[in-house]
Scaffold this active site. Structure first.
Site, PDB file in Angstrom:
ATOM      1  N   HIS A 160     -13.275 -41.431 118.463  1.00  0.00           N
ATOM      2  CA  HIS A 160     -14.667 -41.615 118.110  1.00  0.00           C
ATOM      3  C   HIS A 160     -14.618 -42.261 116.459  1.00  0.00           C
ATOM      4  O   HIS A 160     -15.584 -42.436 116.111  1.00  0.00           O
ATOM      5  CB  HIS A 160     -15.135 -40.111 117.581  1.00  0.00           C
ATOM      6  CG  HIS A 160     -15.372 -39.340 119.083  1.00  0.00           C
ATOM      7  ND1 HIS A 160     -16.442 -39.843 119.901  1.00  0.00           N
ATOM      8  CD2 HIS A 160     -14.947 -38.241 119.533  1.00  0.00           C
ATOM      9  CE1 HIS A 160     -16.451 -38.938 120.809  1.00  0.00           C
ATOM     10  NE2 HIS A 160     -15.559 -38.162 120.657  1.00  0.00           N
ATOM     11  N   ASP A 196     -11.641 -39.390 128.414  1.00  0.00           N
ATOM     12  CA  ASP A 196     -12.300 -38.240 127.629  1.00  0.00           C
ATOM     13  C   ASP A 196     -13.644 -38.027 128.199  1.00  0.00           C
ATOM     14  O   ASP A 196     -14.315 -38.777 128.533  1.00  0.00           O
ATOM     15  CB  ASP A 196     -12.263 -38.673 126.202  1.00  0.00           C
ATOM     16  CG  ASP A 196     -12.488 -37.529 125.502  1.00  0.00           C
ATOM     17  OD1 ASP A 196     -11.563 -36.591 124.797  1.00  0.00           O
ATOM     18  OD2 ASP A 196     -13.564 -37.262 125.298  1.00  0.00           O
TER      19      ASP A 196
HETATM   20  N1  Q9C Z   1     -19.106 -29.039 117.385  1.00  0.00           N
HETATM   21  C1  Q9C Z   1     -12.884 -35.280 121.287  1.00  0.00           C
HETATM   22  O1  Q9C Z   1     -13.072 -34.843 122.377  1.00  0.00           O
HETATM   23  N2  Q9C Z   1     -18.528 -31.791 118.346  1.00  0.00           N
HETATM   24  N3  Q9C Z   1     -13.952 -35.162 120.301  1.00  0.00           N
HETATM   25  C2  Q9C Z   1     -19.894 -31.607 118.823  1.00  0.00           C
HETATM   26  C3  Q9C Z   1     -19.975 -29.211 118.311  1.00  0.00           C
HETATM   27  C4  Q9C Z   1     -18.206 -33.118 118.475  1.00  0.00           C
HETATM   28  C5  Q9C Z   1     -15.033 -34.199 120.683  1.00  0.00           C
HETATM   29  C6  Q9C Z   1     -20.581 -30.707 117.965  1.00  0.00           C
HETATM   30  C7  Q9C Z   1     -17.086 -33.240 119.894  1.00  0.00           C
HETATM   31  C8  Q9C Z   1     -15.989 -34.211 119.469  1.00  0.00           C
HETATM   32  C9  Q9C Z   1     -11.863 -36.367 120.964  1.00  0.00           C
HETATM   33 ZN    ZN Z   2     -13.664 -35.530 123.986  1.00  0.00          ZN
END
Ligand code: Q9C
Ligand code: ZN
Length: 346
Positions: A160, A196
């Site tokens: 990200h 992912d």
């Molecule tokens: N806390 C990866 O899998 N959060 N990142 C969404 C809920 C972001 C995931 C809101 C999720 C990111 C590397």
């Molecule tokens: Zn992810």
């Protein structure tokens, strides 16, 4: 298969995050890496080695100098305890019409460099993120020299993070740094396939105007899922890079039978690109009991994933991304890697 990992990566340990209007324990916890390490030895995947020291110039081939400087400085700022030892989380962002320069205020800077409120910065974040990137670079060097599969147990994850911003638990884009390092070593074209659950918006952004790296991502449809503002199929690249970015969004609840034919199509497009090396951004948050995602892969489906990723018979490295079902994360990751190894001719 060899794994690259450093204990320094465990230091980043924010206590909580904002999740659907609640403060909850941080999903991207150091225990994820510990569980994967445990499964590596239990299944006898292979040796675990320390990364080499990282040349900061390697990071700056992907990330902008002001961003790298900010990330290091803000971690030091938390360490200096000026606002207590609470991890830093931004609360104010720009809209595109707001064009004032980057402010001096640390909260202003957090808003400038972050794209979400779910990615806290602690006193140890910089050290851990740099160690995670070192693991990716060391794995890339091993791949380039040995042409054998290798696993960079990166954590914090990376896909990200873009050249100049962070979010989604990611600070430095480990897969992109590895790809750039391969190119700078004289590799020729590199392909990145991102499996992912979430769209790899940072990796897309970094290579969007380039054709030396093909980026392909299969992920939850951004109309319903994080990161919401990136990952549609019409995002195919810009300038020289048109046609070298592939997005395959999938509906909520997708399972392996839905996913497999689309992954096969992506692998065939990668084959046409004729990459010299393949990088897999390996997230296992597609698992059926992942706490923040809604795909339905079973543990056995990760064997099929590993087999499918081996169809190119190209030298391949795996870079760890997401996956938050702590109980099964080890079996899902090592299952993928072992199935890949069994299937690959290399
Ligand atoms: N806390 C990866 O899998 N959060 N990142 C969404 C809920 C972001 C995931 C809101 C999720 C990111 C590397
Ligand atoms: Zn992810």
């Amino acid at each position: 298969m060899q794994t690259v990992f450093s204990e320094t990566q465990l230091l980043h340990d924010p206590p909580h995050e904002l999740h659907c209007a609640q403060i909850v324990p941080y999903f991207e916890s150091p225990m994820r890496a510990e569980r994967i390490l445990e499964a590596i030895s239990r299944h006898g995947l292979g040796p675990i080695v320390e990364p080499n020291a990282l040349d900061p110039a390697t990071l700056r081939r992907v990330h902008s100098p002001d961003y790298v400087q900010f990330m290091e400085a803000v971690s030091k700022y938390v360490a200096s305890n000026k606002q207590g030892d609470a991890p830093l989380i931004p609360h104010t962002w720009r809209q595109p019409e707001m064009v004032s320069p980057v402010p001096d205020s640390v909260f202003g800077q957090l808003g400038h460099y972050a794209f979400d409120a779910g990615t806290p910065i602690t006193a140890e974040t910089w050290a851990a993120a740099a160690a995670s990137a070192s693991s990716a670079v060391t794995a890339a060097e091993f791949l380039f020299e040995q042409r054998l599969p290798v696993f960079a147990l990166c954590r914090p994850p990376g896909h990200h993070a873009a050249a100049g911003y962070y979010g989604g638990y990611c600070y430095l884009n480990n897969a992109a740094i590895a790809a750039q390092h391969l190119l700078d070593s004289g590799s020729g074209p590199v392909a990145i396939v991102d499996v992912d659950y979430h769209h790899g918006n940072g990796t897309q952004s970094i290579f969007y105007r380039r054709r030396d790296v093909l980026f392909a991502s299969l992920h939850a449809d951004p109309r319903q899922a994080y990161p919401y503002f990136s990952g549609h199929p019409h995002e195919t690249g810009e300038a020289e890079g048109v046609g070298y970015n592939i997005n395959v969004p999938l509906p909520p609840g997708s399972d392996w039978p839905t996913y497999a034919p689309l992954l096969r199509e992506v692998m065939l497009r990668i084959r046409e690109f004729q990459p010299k090396f393949l990088i897999v951004s390996l997230g296992v948050d597609t698992f059926e009991s992942d706490p923040i995602a809604d795909f339905r892969f079973s543990t056995d489906d990760f064997f099929s994933l590993g087999e499918e990723l081996a169809v190119l018979d190209q030298p391949t490295m795996f870079v760890m991304e997401g996956g938050y079902a702590i109980q099964q994360i080890g079996d899902n990751v090592v299952g993928t890697l072992k199935a890949f190894e069994r299937t690959s001719a290399l």
